[in-house]
Structures are given as structure tokens and as C-alpha cells.
Design a protein around this motif. Structure first.
Motif, PDB file in Angstrom:
ATOM      1  N   HIS A  48       0.881  -1.185   0.000  1.00 48.87           N
ATOM      2  CA  HIS A  48       0.000   0.000   0.000  1.00 48.87           C
ATOM      3  C   HIS A  48       0.909   1.222   0.000  1.00 48.87           C
ATOM      4  N   PRO A  49       0.574   2.260  -0.800  1.00 53.95           N
ATOM      5  CA  PRO A  49       1.487   3.397  -0.955  1.00 53.95           C
ATOM      6  C   PRO A  49       1.893   4.085   0.345  1.00 53.95           C
ATOM      7  N   LEU A  50       1.062   4.038   1.381  1.00 56.52           N
ATOM      8  CA  LEU A  50       1.423   4.726   2.623  1.00 56.52           C
ATOM      9  C   LEU A  50       2.360   3.894   3.500  1.00 56.52           C
ATOM     10  N   GLY A  51       2.422   2.612   3.240  1.00 63.91           N
ATOM     11  CA  GLY A  51       3.379   1.755   3.959  1.00 63.91           C
ATOM     12  C   GLY A  51       3.135   1.671   5.453  1.00 63.91           C
ATOM     13  N   LYS A  52       1.869   1.798   5.850  1.00 60.85           N
ATOM     14  CA  LYS A  52       1.520   1.696   7.283  1.00 60.85           C
ATOM     15  C   LYS A  52       0.862   0.348   7.541  1.00 60.85           C
ATOM     16  N   SER A  53       0.858  -0.026   8.787  1.00 57.07           N
ATOM     17  CA  SER A  53       0.223  -1.279   9.172  1.00 57.07           C
ATOM     18  C   SER A  53      -0.985  -0.967  10.047  1.00 57.07           C
ATOM     19  N   PRO A  54      -2.093  -1.689   9.894  1.00 62.50           N
ATOM     20  CA  PRO A  54      -2.268  -2.894   9.099  1.00 62.50           C
ATOM     21  C   PRO A  54      -2.681  -2.634   7.663  1.00 62.50           C
ATOM     22  N   VAL A  55      -2.419  -3.658   6.825  1.00 64.89           N
ATOM     23  CA  VAL A  55      -3.002  -3.734   5.477  1.00 64.89           C
ATOM     24  C   VAL A  55      -3.518  -5.160   5.333  1.00 64.89           C
ATOM     25  N   LEU A  56      -4.684  -5.260   4.693  1.00 68.11           N
ATOM     26  CA  LEU A  56      -5.295  -6.574   4.494  1.00 68.11           C
ATOM     27  C   LEU A  56      -5.424  -6.852   3.003  1.00 68.11           C
ATOM     28  N   GLU A  57      -5.162  -8.068   2.612  1.00 69.15           N
ATOM     29  CA  GLU A  57      -5.447  -8.503   1.233  1.00 69.15           C
ATOM     30  C   GLU A  57      -6.483  -9.600   1.320  1.00 69.15           C
ATOM     31  N   ASP A  58      -7.540  -9.435   0.545  1.00 71.17           N
ATOM     32  CA  ASP A  58      -8.606 -10.426   0.605  1.00 71.17           C
ATOM     33  C   ASP A  58      -9.109 -10.675  -0.809  1.00 71.17           C
ATOM     34  N   ASP A  59      -8.717 -11.807  -1.367  1.00 69.87           N
ATOM     35  CA  ASP A  59      -9.184 -12.172  -2.692  1.00 69.87           C
ATOM     36  C   ASP A  59      -8.916 -11.065  -3.714  1.00 69.87           C
ATOM     37  N   GLY A  60      -7.695 -10.542  -3.708  1.00 64.24           N
ATOM     38  CA  GLY A  60      -7.303  -9.527  -4.692  1.00 64.24           C
ATOM     39  C   GLY A  60      -7.604  -8.096  -4.286  1.00 64.24           C
ATOM     40  N   VAL A  61      -8.351  -7.908  -3.213  1.00 64.31           N
ATOM     41  CA  VAL A  61      -8.660  -6.543  -2.766  1.00 64.31           C
ATOM     42  C   VAL A  61      -7.664  -6.155  -1.670  1.00 64.31           C
ATOM     43  N   VAL A  62      -7.128  -4.919  -1.757  1.00 67.51           N
ATOM     44  CA  VAL A  62      -6.200  -4.440  -0.726  1.00 67.51           C
ATOM     45  C   VAL A  62      -6.916  -3.367   0.094  1.00 67.51           C
ATOM     46  N   VAL A  63      -6.980  -3.563   1.394  1.00 67.01           N
ATOM     47  CA  VAL A  63      -7.672  -2.595   2.263  1.00 67.01           C
ATOM     48  C   VAL A  63      -6.697  -2.106   3.338  1.00 67.01           C
ATOM     49  N   ALA A  64      -6.630  -0.761   3.505  1.00 60.93           N
ATOM     50  CA  ALA A  64      -5.816  -0.163   4.569  1.00 60.93           C
ATOM     51  C   ALA A  64      -6.757   0.544   5.548  1.00 60.93           C
ATOM     52  N   GLU A  65      -6.220   1.065   6.638  1.00 58.50           N
ATOM     53  CA  GLU A  65      -6.943   1.731   7.743  1.00 58.50           C
ATOM     54  C   GLU A  65      -7.671   0.681   8.576  1.00 58.50           C
ATOM     55  N   SER A  66      -7.286   0.598   9.832  1.00 61.49           N
ATOM     56  CA  SER A  66      -7.824  -0.489  10.653  1.00 61.49           C
ATOM     57  C   SER A  66      -9.358  -0.490  10.723  1.00 61.49           C
ATOM     58  N   GLY A  67      -9.986   0.696  10.846  1.00 65.20           N
ATOM     59  CA  GLY A  67     -11.450   0.727  10.915  1.00 65.20           C
ATOM     60  C   GLY A  67     -12.073   0.192   9.629  1.00 65.20           C
ATOM     61  N   ALA A  68     -11.516   0.595   8.495  1.00 59.13           N
ATOM     62  CA  ALA A  68     -12.037   0.130   7.200  1.00 59.13           C
ATOM     63  C   ALA A  68     -11.813  -1.376   7.047  1.00 59.13           C
TER      64      ALA A  68
END
Ligand code: GSH
Length: 224
Positions: A48-68
């Protein structure tokens, strides 16, 4: 397959905890903070461009921001668990706490961490008193009153029910755990706010919380 990009000692602990609560299978890709700067490694920026944790990958989708990320997991895999029904008062509270944790609770905690560090940072001796004076003033006039108000507010809200949304444990409690833990570690949350302290005791006793710590490693709340 769900993949959690997990930085040691970080907010991604909450994602592991939710996955453990829901009993979902997941893989973890582990990243280590730089021991000097405590920043995440460059490799996280490839996910993810911001390089922060966490990041989730789920079936090809990349999601950042813990609440999201928590919302994504609940929507796709939760089957109605760990979130109050849409349209209910508890759901309104759920959405509020999910946003409050990172949007309102974390900023003063982060500012306190930074200004505490300024006071102890190595610098020429003649600058130290000035740095300490400025930092002390900012903390006293801005950061500490905000922290006190927020902690009082959270303590009062927990009088309405055992958990942040009421009687039922939900993912909002998982999201709120980080600021409450951080406040206990570095912002003076103590036995004078017994409901928040009891909240911490109850989350620490949850088997899923413990499993998440076992898989992700312990965390100290000493970093952002
Ligand atoms: N609001 C973001 C904050 C993300 C964040 O700041 N993560 C920290 C770890 S707790 C991080 O990646 N720090 C290392 C760095 O900034 O390089 C979230 O909740 O996901």
C-alpha cells in the motif's frame, strides 16, 4: 485467502484479534520495525502506498486503515456477528466508536508520545530548557486537557453498558482497545477510571485476544 500484513508491535494486532474472534483462516506476512526509527520497512509500501500497518489482502482486494479493514471483514465474512443490526441505536454507537478510535482518541495520544520524546531527545544542552519549556506548555494547555476530557467521556460511556455499544461485545470494542491500551501505557489511565480498567481486564481475558497475541507477538504501545 485473507492475508494480514502485520508489523510487529502495531495496530494490526486488532485485525488478528477480529479474525480470531470470527474463527476465520488467515495468513500473516510479517514486517519488522526499524529498531532505531521504529518505522515500518520499505517493503510495506509495495503493498500500500502509505506503507503503514495494518493492510489486508482479501481475494485480490487491498484494504488499509484499521477501521475500514474491520468493516470489510465484517461485511464480507462476519455473517452479522460482532456488529449490531443496521438501523439500531447500538449500530449508531458502533459506527461512532469505530471512527472515534482513530479519528479522535489517537491524535492526542500520538501528540503526547511526540512531545514526551522531545523532552528526552538528545540535543545541545543550551536548547534543552527551551525545548522542554515549549513541550511542557503544549502538553499542559492542549494535549493533557484533551486526554482528560476524552478519558472521562469514555469512562462515562461505559456506564451505559458493559461494552462500548451496550450489552454486547462488538468489533467496536476491538477498535477501541488500542487507544484505551495506549492511554493506560502512556497517558495516565489508571484505577481512578475503573470502568476503562475493567474493560482492559475483560478484553485481555478473551481467548481470541490471547490467540492473536500468540500469533502476532506481544505489543508495547510505546510507538505510533
Ligand atoms: N489510522 C491508521 C494508522 C496506521 C499506523 O499509523 N500504523 C503504524 C503502526 S501502529 C505504522 O505503520 N507505523 C510505522 C510507520 O509509520 O512507518 C490505522 O488505524 O490503520
Amino acid at each position: 485467502m485473507i492475508v494480514v500484513h502485520h508489523l510487529n508491535n502495531s495496530r494490526s494486532q486488532r485485525v488478528l484479534w477480529l479474525l480470531e474472534e470470527l474463527g476465520l483462516p488467515y495468513e500473516m506476512k510479517k514486517y519488522q520495525r526499524d529498531p532505531k526509527t521504529m518505522l515500518a520497512p520499505e517493503a510495506l509500501r509495495q503493498v500500500h502506498p502509505l506503507g503503514k500497518s495494518p493492510v489486508l489482502e482479501d481475494d485480490g482486494v487491498v484494504v488499509a486503515e484499521s477501521g475500514a479493514i474491520l468493516e470489510h471483514i465484517l461485511e464480507r465474512h462476519g455473517q452479522g456477528r460482532l456488529q449490531p443490526p443496521p438501523g439500531s441505536e447500538a449500530r449508531r454507537r458502533f459506527t461512532y466508536w469505530l471512527h472515534f478510535a482513530e479519528g479522535s482518541a489517537m491524535p492526542p495520544l500520538l501528540l503526547k508520545l511526540i512531545f514526551d520524546r522531545i523532552e528526552t531527545a538528545p540535543m545541545p544542552f543550551f536548547i534543552k530548557p527551551v525545548a522542554r519549556m515549549i513541550s511542557g506548555k503544549v502538553k499542559k494547555t492542549m494535549i493533557e486537557p484533551n486526554l482528560t476530557r476524552q478519558l472521562d467521556f469514555m469512562e462515562g460511556e461505559l456506564a451505559k453498558g458493559e461494552w462500548f455499544c451496550g450489552a454486547e461485545f462488538s468489533a467496536a470494542d476491538i477498535q477501541m482497545s488500542f487507544p484505551v491500551e495506549a492511554a493506560a501505557m502512556r497517558a495516565g489511565l489508571d484505577a481512578s477510571r475503573p470502568r476503562l480498567m475493567d474493560f482492559l481486564k475483560r478484553i485481555h481475558a478473551r481467548p481470541a485476544y490471547r490467540r492473536a497475541i500468540e500469533r502476532g507477538g506481544p505489543y508495547s504501545f510505546a510507538n505510533d
